[in-house]
Design a protein around this motif. Structure first.
Motif, PDB file in Angstrom:
ATOM      1  N   GLY A  33       0.892  -1.264  -0.025  1.00 36.46           N
ATOM      2  CA  GLY A  33      -0.097  -0.222  -0.069  1.00 36.46           C
ATOM      3  C   GLY A  33       0.620   1.256   0.025  1.00 36.46           C
ATOM      4  N   GLU A  39       0.184   2.533  -9.879  1.00 34.79           N
ATOM      5  CA  GLU A  39      -0.346   0.915 -10.409  1.00 34.79           C
ATOM      6  C   GLU A  39       0.031   0.576 -11.871  1.00 34.79           C
ATOM      7  OE1 GLU A  39      -3.811   2.618  -7.745  1.00 34.79           O
ATOM      8  OE2 GLU A  39      -2.227   3.389  -8.776  1.00 34.79           O
ATOM      9  N   ARG A  54      -4.224  -1.350  -1.365  1.00 36.65           N
ATOM     10  CA  ARG A  54      -4.483   0.054  -1.159  1.00 36.65           C
ATOM     11  C   ARG A  54      -4.130   0.270   0.065  1.00 36.65           C
ATOM     12  NH1 ARG A  54      -9.866   0.400  -2.236  1.00 36.65           N
ATOM     13  NH2 ARG A  54     -10.626   0.400  -0.151  1.00 36.65           N
ATOM     14  N   ASP A  58      -3.760   6.165  -0.696  1.00 39.13           N
ATOM     15  CA  ASP A  58      -4.136   5.735  -2.258  1.00 39.13           C
ATOM     16  C   ASP A  58      -5.536   6.090  -2.538  1.00 39.13           C
ATOM     17  OD1 ASP A  58      -1.878   4.658  -3.156  1.00 39.13           O
ATOM     18  OD2 ASP A  58      -2.150   2.899  -1.679  1.00 39.13           O
ATOM     19  N   SER A  61      -8.213   4.895  -5.403  1.00 40.54           N
ATOM     20  CA  SER A  61      -7.656   3.742  -5.953  1.00 40.54           C
ATOM     21  C   SER A  61      -8.518   2.816  -6.087  1.00 40.54           C
ATOM     22  CB  SER A  61      -6.404   3.265  -5.202  1.00 40.54           C
ATOM     23  OG  SER A  61      -6.064   2.009  -5.825  1.00 40.54           O
ATOM     24  N   ARG A  65      -8.535  -3.360  -0.615  1.00 37.95           N
ATOM     25  CA  ARG A  65      -8.406  -2.678   0.700  1.00 37.95           C
ATOM     26  C   ARG A  65      -7.231  -3.813   1.179  1.00 37.95           C
ATOM     27  NH1 ARG A  65     -12.379  -1.511   5.840  1.00 37.95           N
ATOM     28  NH2 ARG A  65     -11.163  -2.878   7.105  1.00 37.95           N
TER      29      ARG A  65
END
Length: 159
Positions: A33, A39, A54, A58, A61, A65
């Protein structure tokens, strides 16, 4: 099998590029993360299987998670860690990992390397490649290798 584990690169990929070059061939890449929009860059430069979650920075995004997957005989749970209060202690994330029957839990967020093995659970944080916060403030990452017998070995590395 060789696994490269990083976290908290914060859209600065100079150190990541160096680590990728030094690591050579890897079989799996894990980012815990705070990629901050990189990405697509990661997809372009890393050709092996990737797991990226994430982080708290982020924003907007679409990364997950958290994720659960298997590496050989190990059930792995990865998350950035901020939802589990890892800046205070690791108790909550350990409890969550155990509830998921994880053998390994990986997190970032603190920008400090962490490693422990207790009662069948490996808990690790590779630290940060961009903004390290531990004493000495050396950028850090981890390499995990699965040997021929299927046993995991871990090495904390610093730049």
């Amino acid at each position: 099998m060789k696994i490269l584990i990083v976290s908290d690169t914060h859209a600065k990929h100079g150190n990541l590029d160096y680590v990728l070059e030094q690591a050579g061939s890897i079989d799996l890449f894990i980012h815990l993360g705070d990629v901050e929009g990189d990405e697509e860059y990661l997809d372009a430069v890393i050709e092996c299987e990737k797991h990226i979650v994430r982080g708290n920075n982020d924003f907007f995004s679409r990364l997950p998670r958290e994720e659960e997957f298997d590496i050989g005989k190990y059930h792995v749970f990865i998350t950035h860690g901020h939802y589990y209060y890892v800046s205070m202690d690791v108790d909550t994330i350990i409890e969550e990992a155990r509830s998921r029957n994880a053998d390994i839990v990986m997190f970032g967020h603190t920008h400090k390397p962490y490693f422990s093995q207790k009662d069948g659970l490996t808990v690790l944080n590779p630290g940060s490649l961009s903004y390290p916060r531990q004493d000495g403030r050396k950028p850090s990452y981890m390499v995990m290798e699965i040997d021929e017998e299927g046993k995991a070995h871990y090495e904390q590395k610093y730049l």
